[in-house]
Scaffold this active site. Sequence first.
Site, PDB file in Angstrom:
ATOM      1  N   CYS A  61      -4.854   6.507  23.181  1.00 39.32           N
ATOM      2  CA  CYS A  61      -3.919   6.527  24.307  1.00 39.32           C
ATOM      3  C   CYS A  61      -4.209   7.692  25.235  1.00 39.32           C
ATOM      4  O   CYS A  61      -3.777   7.705  26.386  1.00 39.32           O
ATOM      5  CB  CYS A  61      -2.489   6.591  23.792  1.00 39.32           C
ATOM      6  SG  CYS A  61      -2.195   7.936  22.632  1.00 39.32           S
TER       7      CYS A  61
ATOM      8  N   LYS B 279       4.902   2.710   7.523  1.00 37.64           N
ATOM      9  CA  LYS B 279       4.328   1.374   7.653  1.00 37.64           C
ATOM     10  C   LYS B 279       3.034   1.521   8.457  1.00 37.64           C
ATOM     11  O   LYS B 279       3.053   1.690   9.670  1.00 37.64           O
ATOM     12  CB  LYS B 279       5.305   0.449   8.389  1.00 37.64           C
ATOM     13  CG  LYS B 279       5.230  -1.026   7.987  1.00 37.64           C
ATOM     14  CD  LYS B 279       3.912  -1.698   8.276  1.00 37.64           C
ATOM     15  CE  LYS B 279       3.702  -1.918   9.759  1.00 37.64           C
ATOM     16  NZ  LYS B 279       2.407  -2.625  10.043  1.00 37.64           N
TER      17      LYS B 279
ATOM     18  N   GLU C  75       5.701   7.735  20.726  1.00 38.14           N
ATOM     19  CA  GLU C  75       4.453   8.113  21.405  1.00 38.14           C
ATOM     20  C   GLU C  75       3.790   6.805  21.792  1.00 38.14           C
ATOM     21  O   GLU C  75       3.226   6.105  20.960  1.00 38.14           O
ATOM     22  CB  GLU C  75       3.587   8.957  20.467  1.00 38.14           C
ATOM     23  CG  GLU C  75       2.497   9.726  21.185  1.00 38.14           C
ATOM     24  CD  GLU C  75       1.242   8.901  21.415  1.00 38.14           C
ATOM     25  OE1 GLU C  75       1.066   8.411  22.557  1.00 38.14           O
ATOM     26  OE2 GLU C  75       0.464   8.729  20.478  1.00 38.14           O
TER      27      GLU C  75
ATOM     28  N   GLU D 274      -4.598  -0.002  29.556  1.00 37.19           N
ATOM     29  CA  GLU D 274      -5.521   0.818  28.773  1.00 37.19           C
ATOM     30  C   GLU D 274      -6.758  -0.003  28.404  1.00 37.19           C
ATOM     31  O   GLU D 274      -6.644  -1.099  27.847  1.00 37.19           O
ATOM     32  CB  GLU D 274      -4.842   1.296  27.489  1.00 37.19           C
ATOM     33  CG  GLU D 274      -3.724   2.295  27.718  1.00 37.19           C
ATOM     34  CD  GLU D 274      -3.081   2.733  26.414  1.00 37.19           C
ATOM     35  OE1 GLU D 274      -3.262   3.908  26.026  1.00 37.19           O
ATOM     36  OE2 GLU D 274      -2.402   1.913  25.776  1.00 37.19           O
TER      37      GLU D 274
END
Length: 478
Positions: free
Chosen positions: A285, A175, A251, A382
């Site tokens: 990331c 997906k 992750e 982030e």
Amino acid sequence: MKNLKNQLYIGGEWRDASDGGTFDVLNPADETVLSTVASGTVEDAMACLDAAEAAFKPWAAKSPRERGEILRRAFELFTDKLDEIARLITLENGKAGSDAMGEAKYAAEFFRWYAEEAVRSEGYLGMAPSSGARLMVHQKPAGIGVLVTPWNYPAAMGTRKIGPALAAGCPVVLKPASETPLTMLALMPILEEAGVPPGVVNILPSRSSGAVVGAMLADPRVRVVSFTGSTEVGRKLLHAAADNVVKPAMELGGNAPFIVCKDADIEAAADGLMVAKMRNLGEACTAANRIYVHRDVEAPFVEAFTAKMAALKIGNGLDESVDVGALVNAETRDKVDFFVRDAVDKGATLRLGGTRPNGPGYFYPPTVLTGVPDDAACLRDEIFGPVAALQTFEDEDEVIARANHTEYGLVAYLYTADMARGMGLAERLEFGMVGLNRGLVSDPAAPFGGVKQSGLGREGGKEGMLEFQETQYISTEW
């Protein structure tokens, strides 16, 4: 753009969504519609699982060499189309052409690496010390994998999951992110030509991500879920996976520190930060998020780094002279802009950039902030954009404590001329990966992943294939 694949890919066939639903994919550089893509439903998700179930036993029965040769062919065909793939990445993601080409090459390497790892699924034979029984241990394909990928690396995050799954003998349903589904759809003709049988890889674009992924995780045929994305969404998927004890590979988010010690090579550290911060426009990331510079070298470091940032050209990523393309969407751009305004309002000094340009496209300029206060929002979350937030430190114990003071633990970066100091500090950093005098840690041959709230499991390396395998042990005597 013509000839883009825009349907669901299920069981080797292209089809519309069961309810006819679609969604638009935009070009972040000019906000025009690139393509209208089929939006999969729960019914379509079940069709994907049906196709994967039918393909599982024949694919798992192939010899490791057969699977490896198909992956090797996929690498070769993918490599032949690097220019085409890189252009598509830029069109739907916005990143500069150089970044897109770097991603395309990186993505291809996962097929080559796992073509080689497919034949190295190792077990062992031993004798139990107490009973004398013979112990035979080997790895088996875990079963159907559900793969959920993000928009920041539309090619590489797909191949990093597809490669090890296929090498292990598992079929998958992928997906892709709704912002960037086109690259994964464009991969399917390549895999077909490479010899991947129908049903082994299925692609399910959908705006109803929670519904379709949740339905698949509730199906007992699914044995692995591999997700790359935010920690917030990762937690929800872990809850969903728990009901059927689906094996998770997560992750998740990061908040990477970048430490410049007093004895660091200033030019090398500035170059390293350019990679750690500006690779993929900072939309990663692994991007350096909290930058700690020893007070004694702050002035020369800031000067060197700011000059490099100022030299970058911003614009449409299809222009080969452009270094900084568009961010992926308005939400990401606006969040980056908020972080900068928040930091300045709280006392940070704006050294470069910081002004959102007018006109179409989700652009934000390379920006440098110094003296960023501890309560700035950009230090807790982030940034995911081309903004460098710098602070200073004086004591190594202090900076290690500050670096570790986060719920995340994906990657850290460290620059020092003393390798003994570097190794000692690296071991004290609570992160799954450390770049020691390097601004880049991602490598198909290495186990990529984090600790704490940054995830579970590893991708890449030998460990990546283990995420799609189960260990079986046979006890016997002779």
